[in-house]
Design a protein around this motif. Structure first.
Motif, PDB file in Angstrom:
ATOM      1  N   THR A 166     -12.289  40.832  15.839  1.00 35.11           N
ATOM      2  CA  THR A 166     -13.211  40.915  14.711  1.00 35.11           C
ATOM      3  C   THR A 166     -14.424  41.737  15.147  1.00 35.11           C
ATOM      4  O   THR A 166     -14.645  41.970  16.343  1.00 35.11           O
ATOM      5  CB  THR A 166     -13.680  39.514  14.268  1.00 35.11           C
ATOM      6  N   GLN A 167     -15.220  42.158  14.201  1.00 37.06           N
ATOM      7  CA  GLN A 167     -16.422  42.932  14.523  1.00 37.06           C
ATOM      8  C   GLN A 167     -17.389  42.111  15.364  1.00 37.06           C
ATOM      9  O   GLN A 167     -18.024  42.623  16.281  1.00 37.06           O
ATOM     10  CB  GLN A 167     -17.108  43.423  13.238  1.00 37.06           C
ATOM     11  N   GLU A 168     -17.475  40.823  15.083  1.00 36.69           N
ATOM     12  CA  GLU A 168     -18.354  39.935  15.846  1.00 36.69           C
ATOM     13  C   GLU A 168     -17.900  39.845  17.311  1.00 36.69           C
ATOM     14  O   GLU A 168     -18.716  39.910  18.230  1.00 36.69           O
ATOM     15  CB  GLU A 168     -18.357  38.544  15.199  1.00 36.69           C
ATOM     16  N   GLU A 169     -16.584  39.699  17.520  1.00 32.34           N
ATOM     17  CA  GLU A 169     -16.050  39.648  18.884  1.00 32.34           C
ATOM     18  C   GLU A 169     -16.253  40.978  19.605  1.00 32.34           C
ATOM     19  O   GLU A 169     -16.584  41.010  20.794  1.00 32.34           O
ATOM     20  CB  GLU A 169     -14.558  39.305  18.851  1.00 32.34           C
ATOM     21  N   ALA A 170     -16.079  42.085  18.897  1.00 36.13           N
ATOM     22  CA  ALA A 170     -16.278  43.409  19.491  1.00 36.13           C
ATOM     23  C   ALA A 170     -17.733  43.603  19.904  1.00 36.13           C
ATOM     24  O   ALA A 170     -18.011  44.120  20.996  1.00 36.13           O
ATOM     25  CB  ALA A 170     -15.853  44.499  18.508  1.00 36.13           C
ATOM     26  N   ASN A 171     -18.663  43.178  19.071  1.00 33.60           N
ATOM     27  CA  ASN A 171     -20.083  43.297  19.406  1.00 33.60           C
ATOM     28  C   ASN A 171     -20.440  42.450  20.616  1.00 33.60           C
ATOM     29  O   ASN A 171     -21.190  42.886  21.496  1.00 33.60           O
ATOM     30  CB  ASN A 171     -20.950  42.893  18.210  1.00 33.60           C
ATOM     31  N   ALA A 172     -19.895  41.233  20.695  1.00 31.71           N
ATOM     32  CA  ALA A 172     -20.168  40.354  21.836  1.00 31.71           C
ATOM     33  C   ALA A 172     -19.623  40.967  23.124  1.00 31.71           C
ATOM     34  O   ALA A 172     -20.268  40.896  24.177  1.00 31.71           O
ATOM     35  CB  ALA A 172     -19.557  38.979  21.605  1.00 31.71           C
ATOM     36  N   PHE A 173     -18.445  41.586  23.051  1.00 32.29           N
ATOM     37  CA  PHE A 173     -17.843  42.195  24.242  1.00 32.29           C
ATOM     38  C   PHE A 173     -18.630  43.417  24.697  1.00 32.29           C
ATOM     39  O   PHE A 173     -18.929  43.569  25.880  1.00 32.29           O
ATOM     40  CB  PHE A 173     -16.393  42.578  23.961  1.00 32.29           C
ATOM     41  N   THR A 174     -18.986  44.293  23.755  1.00 33.35           N
ATOM     42  CA  THR A 174     -19.664  45.539  24.133  1.00 33.35           C
ATOM     43  C   THR A 174     -21.093  45.321  24.612  1.00 33.35           C
ATOM     44  O   THR A 174     -21.654  46.197  25.270  1.00 33.35           O
ATOM     45  CB  THR A 174     -19.649  46.557  22.976  1.00 33.35           C
ATOM     46  N   THR A 175     -21.692  44.161  24.325  1.00 31.09           N
ATOM     47  CA  THR A 175     -23.014  43.881  24.878  1.00 31.09           C
ATOM     48  C   THR A 175     -22.928  43.504  26.355  1.00 31.09           C
ATOM     49  O   THR A 175     -23.902  43.629  27.081  1.00 31.09           O
ATOM     50  CB  THR A 175     -23.725  42.748  24.110  1.00 31.09           C
ATOM     51  N   GLN A 176     -21.732  43.065  26.797  1.00 37.39           N
ATOM     52  CA  GLN A 176     -21.568  42.661  28.192  1.00 37.39           C
ATOM     53  C   GLN A 176     -20.863  43.702  29.052  1.00 37.39           C
ATOM     54  O   GLN A 176     -21.035  43.720  30.260  1.00 37.39           O
ATOM     55  CB  GLN A 176     -20.789  41.350  28.271  1.00 37.39           C
TER      56      GLN A 176
END
Length: 127
Positions: free
Chosen positions: A84-94
């Motif tokens: 999901t977009q939320e999961e993608a954002n969480a991953f790319t911040t790390q």
């Protein structure tokens, strides 16, 4: 003499292919659906990628295993689907994927109804 050397090369090559297939765990891969493809990494992540086009010809797939996976699940095949977009954002911040990179899938294991993240699959252009 040349036939013996050629025979040894062929037998050695077949032996290496068999060893590599076994080491990657493809012999334990679960049944998969048409359109799925398998990825196996030396870091232990084994993935059945589902619902994503196989772009191995033009992109290189990278596997990021989760750090908190119990040891008894290290060699278990996970099912990977679009995030999901939320999961993608969480991953790319790390994790910094880099130019042209993209998060392809999030991999999960279903342990008797308890679903947890096993890792992530990203891809970069194959230049």
């Amino acid at each position: 003499m040349l036939k013996k050397i050629l025979g040894l090369v062929v037998v050695g090559g077949l032996g290496y292919v068999g060893y590599d297939y076994y080491r990657a765990g493809f012999h334990t891969a679960p049944e998969h659906q048409p359109g799925d493809f398998l990825l196996s990494y030396s870091n232990g992540l084994r993935a059945v990628v589902r619902g994503i086009d196989n772009e191995k010809a033009s992109r290189t797939y990278l596997g990021y295993p989760a750090s908190n996976v119990p040891s008894w699940y290290q060699e278990t095949w996970s099912i990977c689907c679009t995030s999901t977009q939320e999961e993608a954002n969480a991953f790319t911040t790390q994790v910094e994927i880099g130019p042209g990179g993209r998060l392809e899938a999030i991999c999960e294991i279903d342990a008797d109804g308890d679903v947890f993240v096993r890792g992530w699959i990203t891809s970069v252009p194959d230049l």
